[in-house]
Scaffold this motif. Structure first.
Motif, mmCIF file in Angstrom:
data_model
loop_
_atom_site.group_PDB
_atom_site.id
_atom_site.type_symbol
_atom_site.label_atom_id
_atom_site.label_comp_id
_atom_site.label_asym_id
_atom_site.label_seq_id
_atom_site.Cartn_x
_atom_site.Cartn_y
_atom_site.Cartn_z
ATOM 1 N N GLU A 46 0.965 -1.266 0.063
ATOM 2 C CA GLU A 46 0.067 -0.008 0.109
ATOM 3 C C GLU A 46 0.933 1.287 -0.017
ATOM 4 O OE1 GLU A 46 -3.433 1.964 2.714
ATOM 5 O OE2 GLU A 46 -2.815 0.018 3.385
ATOM 6 N N ASN A 47 0.434 2.470 -0.920
ATOM 7 C CA ASN A 47 1.213 3.383 -0.715
ATOM 8 C C ASN A 47 0.469 4.400 0.358
ATOM 9 O OD1 ASN A 47 2.206 6.039 -1.291
ATOM 10 N ND2 ASN A 47 1.352 6.231 -3.322
ATOM 11 N N VAL A 48 1.285 4.626 1.436
ATOM 12 C CA VAL A 48 0.767 5.031 2.686
ATOM 13 C C VAL A 48 0.902 6.745 2.751
ATOM 14 C CG1 VAL A 48 0.297 2.977 3.894
ATOM 15 C CG2 VAL A 48 2.516 4.536 4.218
ATOM 16 N N PHE A 49 1.633 7.161 1.683
ATOM 17 C CA PHE A 49 1.734 8.536 1.652
ATOM 18 C C PHE A 49 0.653 9.430 2.039
ATOM 19 C CE2 PHE A 49 3.014 12.943 -0.388
ATOM 20 C CZ PHE A 49 3.721 13.192 0.348
ATOM 21 N N ALA A 50 0.596 10.202 2.827
ATOM 22 C CA ALA A 50 -0.706 10.919 3.352
ATOM 23 C C ALA A 50 -1.000 12.311 2.378
ATOM 24 C CB ALA A 50 -0.157 11.516 4.536
ATOM 25 N N GLY A 51 0.028 12.437 1.687
ATOM 26 C CA GLY A 51 -0.104 13.647 0.895
ATOM 27 C C GLY A 51 -0.682 13.583 -0.521
ATOM 28 N N GLU A 52 -0.151 14.311 -1.490
ATOM 29 C CA GLU A 52 -0.451 13.985 -2.993
ATOM 30 C C GLU A 52 0.148 12.700 -3.634
ATOM 31 O OE1 GLU A 52 -2.466 14.040 -6.001
ATOM 32 O OE2 GLU A 52 -2.709 16.059 -5.045
ATOM 33 N N GLN A 53 -0.608 11.747 -3.975
ATOM 34 C CA GLN A 53 -0.054 10.457 -4.344
ATOM 35 C C GLN A 53 0.453 10.235 -5.658
ATOM 36 O OE1 GLN A 53 -2.142 6.902 -2.748
ATOM 37 N NE2 GLN A 53 -1.467 7.498 -0.562
ATOM 38 N N ALA A 54 0.234 11.276 -6.582
ATOM 39 C CA ALA A 54 0.294 11.302 -7.817
ATOM 40 C C ALA A 54 1.972 11.388 -8.011
ATOM 41 C CB ALA A 54 -0.369 12.395 -8.575
ATOM 42 N N ALA A 55 2.719 11.973 -6.934
ATOM 43 C CA ALA A 55 4.095 12.204 -7.155
ATOM 44 C C ALA A 55 5.026 11.632 -6.163
ATOM 45 C CB ALA A 55 4.189 13.799 -7.185
ATOM 46 N N ARG A 56 4.369 10.965 -5.206
ATOM 47 C CA ARG A 56 5.029 10.281 -4.179
ATOM 48 C C ARG A 56 4.471 8.930 -3.707
ATOM 49 N NH1 ARG A 56 7.605 13.875 -0.228
ATOM 50 N NH2 ARG A 56 8.409 12.621 1.667
ATOM 51 N N TYR A 57 5.439 8.311 -3.140
ATOM 52 C CA TYR A 57 4.752 6.893 -2.580
ATOM 53 C C TYR A 57 5.575 6.767 -1.073
ATOM 54 C CZ TYR A 57 9.056 4.098 -3.312
ATOM 55 O OH TYR A 57 10.298 3.703 -3.144
ATOM 56 N N ARG A 60 4.890 1.387 4.594
ATOM 57 C CA ARG A 60 5.111 0.974 5.937
ATOM 58 C C ARG A 60 5.971 0.207 6.175
ATOM 59 N NH1 ARG A 60 -0.220 -0.403 5.272
ATOM 60 N NH2 ARG A 60 -1.730 1.245 5.748
ATOM 61 N N PRO A 61 6.998 0.470 6.931
ATOM 62 C CA PRO A 61 8.237 -0.286 7.426
ATOM 63 C C PRO A 61 7.531 -2.035 7.872
ATOM 64 C CG PRO A 61 8.474 1.623 8.601
ATOM 65 C CD PRO A 61 7.229 1.702 7.717
ATOM 66 N N GLU A 62 6.652 -1.933 8.365
ATOM 67 C CA GLU A 62 6.235 -3.249 8.673
ATOM 68 C C GLU A 62 5.663 -3.858 7.599
ATOM 69 O OE1 GLU A 62 5.124 -0.260 9.920
ATOM 70 O OE2 GLU A 62 3.067 -0.377 10.663
ATOM 71 N N ASP A 63 5.162 -3.342 6.458
ATOM 72 C CA ASP A 63 4.774 -3.775 5.366
ATOM 73 C C ASP A 63 6.144 -4.630 4.613
ATOM 74 O OD1 ASP A 63 2.341 -3.515 5.744
ATOM 75 O OD2 ASP A 63 2.216 -1.748 4.119
ATOM 76 N N LEU A 64 7.173 -3.855 4.652
ATOM 77 C CA LEU A 64 8.284 -4.282 3.815
ATOM 78 C C LEU A 64 8.967 -5.415 4.703
ATOM 79 C CD1 LEU A 64 9.734 -3.357 1.631
ATOM 80 C CD2 LEU A 64 11.320 -1.964 3.032
ATOM 81 N N LEU A 65 8.846 -5.477 6.074
ATOM 82 C CA LEU A 65 9.032 -6.650 6.906
ATOM 83 C C LEU A 65 8.340 -7.852 6.695
ATOM 84 C CD1 LEU A 65 9.898 -4.907 10.241
ATOM 85 C CD2 LEU A 65 11.643 -6.238 8.976
ATOM 86 N N ALA A 66 7.185 -7.654 6.514
ATOM 87 C CA ALA A 66 6.266 -8.601 6.268
ATOM 88 C C ALA A 66 6.523 -9.414 4.757
ATOM 89 C CB ALA A 66 4.765 -8.154 6.049
#
Ligand SMILES: [Zn+2]
Length: 138
Positions: A46-57, A60-66
């Motif tokens: 999941e892209n969890v960036f709280a702002g404008e996701q059109a230019a940023r992703y 979550r560190p825990e997703d990467l660990l999973a």
């Protein structure tokens, strides 16, 4: 060099098209033999960036660990991270560099008007000051 098998490649492209005009992100699982990385599975994150996701992703560190754990369970390795650049070239941005880690390959997919355009793989250096382009095949 990094080689992506047809199935994970199709999954990555369709993920990038689905999230357009926002950036998608995910993990690439596979094996490394004689310096050649083979991606055998793509895992959507999941892209969890709280702002404008059109230019940023943002991951979550825990997703990467999973993802790392899932790779081990399948006797694979977490080889790298992919993300998309909607209506933008597949370059490695300053932000990408800052949020990278030197032991992964970073595949960037350029999606133009909702369709796949081109892709590049990047290898950040230890200082995360620059990234070299890695030979990519899919
Ligand atoms: Zn980027």
């Amino acid at each position: 060099m990094i080689k992506i098998e047809p199935e994970p490649w199709a999954a990555m492209v369709s993920h990038a098209r689905q999230t357009y005009p926002n950036e998608c992100c995910g993990a690439m699982l596979g094996s490394i033999n004689d310096g050649t990385k083979l991606v055998r599975e793509a895992m959507r994150l999941e892209n969890v960036f709280a702002g404008e996701q059109a230019a940023r992703y943002e991951l979550r560190p825990e997703d990467l660990l999973a993802a790392d754990r899932a790779a081990r369970e399948r006797k694979l390795e977490l080889i790298g991270i992919y993300h998309s650049h909607p209506d933008c070239d597949a370059y490695f941005s300053t932000t990408d560099l800052k949020n990278s880690c030197p032991w992964y390959s970073f595949v960037v997919l350029s999606i133009r008007k909702g369709e796949f355009d081109h892709a590049n793989s990047w290898l950040p250096n230890m200082e995360q000051t620059e990234a070299a382009r890695e030979e990519l095949s899919y």
